[in-house]
Design a protein around this motif. Sequence first.
Motif, mmCIF file in Angstrom:
data_model
loop_
_atom_site.group_PDB
_atom_site.id
_atom_site.type_symbol
_atom_site.label_atom_id
_atom_site.label_comp_id
_atom_site.label_asym_id
_atom_site.label_seq_id
_atom_site.Cartn_x
_atom_site.Cartn_y
_atom_site.Cartn_z
ATOM 1 N N ASN A 1 30.629 8.440 11.231
ATOM 2 C CA ASN A 1 31.141 9.758 11.596
ATOM 3 C C ASN A 1 30.710 10.851 10.623
ATOM 4 O O ASN A 1 30.511 10.600 9.444
ATOM 5 C CB ASN A 1 32.670 9.754 11.662
ATOM 6 C CG ASN A 1 33.169 9.547 13.072
ATOM 7 O OD1 ASN A 1 32.433 9.666 14.031
ATOM 8 N ND2 ASN A 1 34.450 9.248 13.199
ATOM 9 N N HIS A 2 30.578 12.033 11.153
ATOM 10 C CA HIS A 2 30.320 13.238 10.384
ATOM 11 C C HIS A 2 31.107 14.346 11.068
ATOM 12 O O HIS A 2 31.678 14.124 12.127
ATOM 13 C CB HIS A 2 28.811 13.542 10.323
ATOM 14 C CG HIS A 2 28.145 13.655 11.660
ATOM 15 N ND1 HIS A 2 28.384 14.672 12.561
ATOM 16 C CD2 HIS A 2 27.229 12.841 12.264
ATOM 17 C CE1 HIS A 2 27.638 14.497 13.636
ATOM 18 N NE2 HIS A 2 26.934 13.384 13.497
ATOM 19 N N PRO A 3 31.179 15.533 10.477
ATOM 20 C CA PRO A 3 31.930 16.607 11.146
ATOM 21 C C PRO A 3 31.406 16.848 12.564
ATOM 22 O O PRO A 3 30.210 16.744 12.812
ATOM 23 C CB PRO A 3 31.663 17.826 10.252
ATOM 24 C CG PRO A 3 31.361 17.241 8.917
ATOM 25 C CD PRO A 3 30.632 15.956 9.199
ATOM 26 N N LYS A 4 32.319 17.152 13.482
ATOM 27 C CA LYS A 4 31.926 17.386 14.875
ATOM 28 C C LYS A 4 31.156 18.694 14.990
ATOM 29 O O LYS A 4 31.585 19.712 14.477
ATOM 30 C CB LYS A 4 33.161 17.443 15.772
ATOM 31 C CG LYS A 4 32.815 17.631 17.255
ATOM 32 C CD LYS A 4 34.053 17.839 18.090
ATOM 33 C CE LYS A 4 34.561 16.528 18.604
ATOM 34 N NZ LYS A 4 35.637 16.692 19.601
ATOM 35 N N TYR B 1 23.324 16.786 11.308
ATOM 36 C CA TYR B 1 23.856 15.805 10.368
ATOM 37 C C TYR B 1 23.141 14.463 10.442
ATOM 38 O O TYR B 1 22.678 13.939 9.447
ATOM 39 C CB TYR B 1 25.359 15.579 10.607
ATOM 40 C CG TYR B 1 26.209 16.719 10.155
ATOM 41 C CD1 TYR B 1 26.526 16.901 8.814
ATOM 42 C CD2 TYR B 1 26.719 17.622 11.072
ATOM 43 C CE1 TYR B 1 27.311 17.969 8.401
ATOM 44 C CE2 TYR B 1 27.503 18.685 10.672
ATOM 45 C CZ TYR B 1 27.799 18.846 9.328
ATOM 46 O OH TYR B 1 28.565 19.891 8.923
#
Length: 70
Positions: A35-38, A53
């Motif tokens: 996961n990374h920031p949306k 990202y």
Amino acid sequence: MSNNEPKAVVELSAKDLTGPGVIFCPNPKMALWSNHPKVFIDVATTGEGRCPYCGTAYRLKAGEKLHAGH
């Protein structure tokens, strides 16, 4: 594979897009550990977009048409 190649390519149909022709990344099929920031990626303008990202490319399937929301 060159550095310009996307990590992964996700083929989209028009119904996969939300709002004004965008998709978000990470997508629901990605593993939680990655996961990374949306972020919202515009694919309506050129038919393709890439996540800043993780480098995943999102593109419309051949022949998909977007309906104008005007």
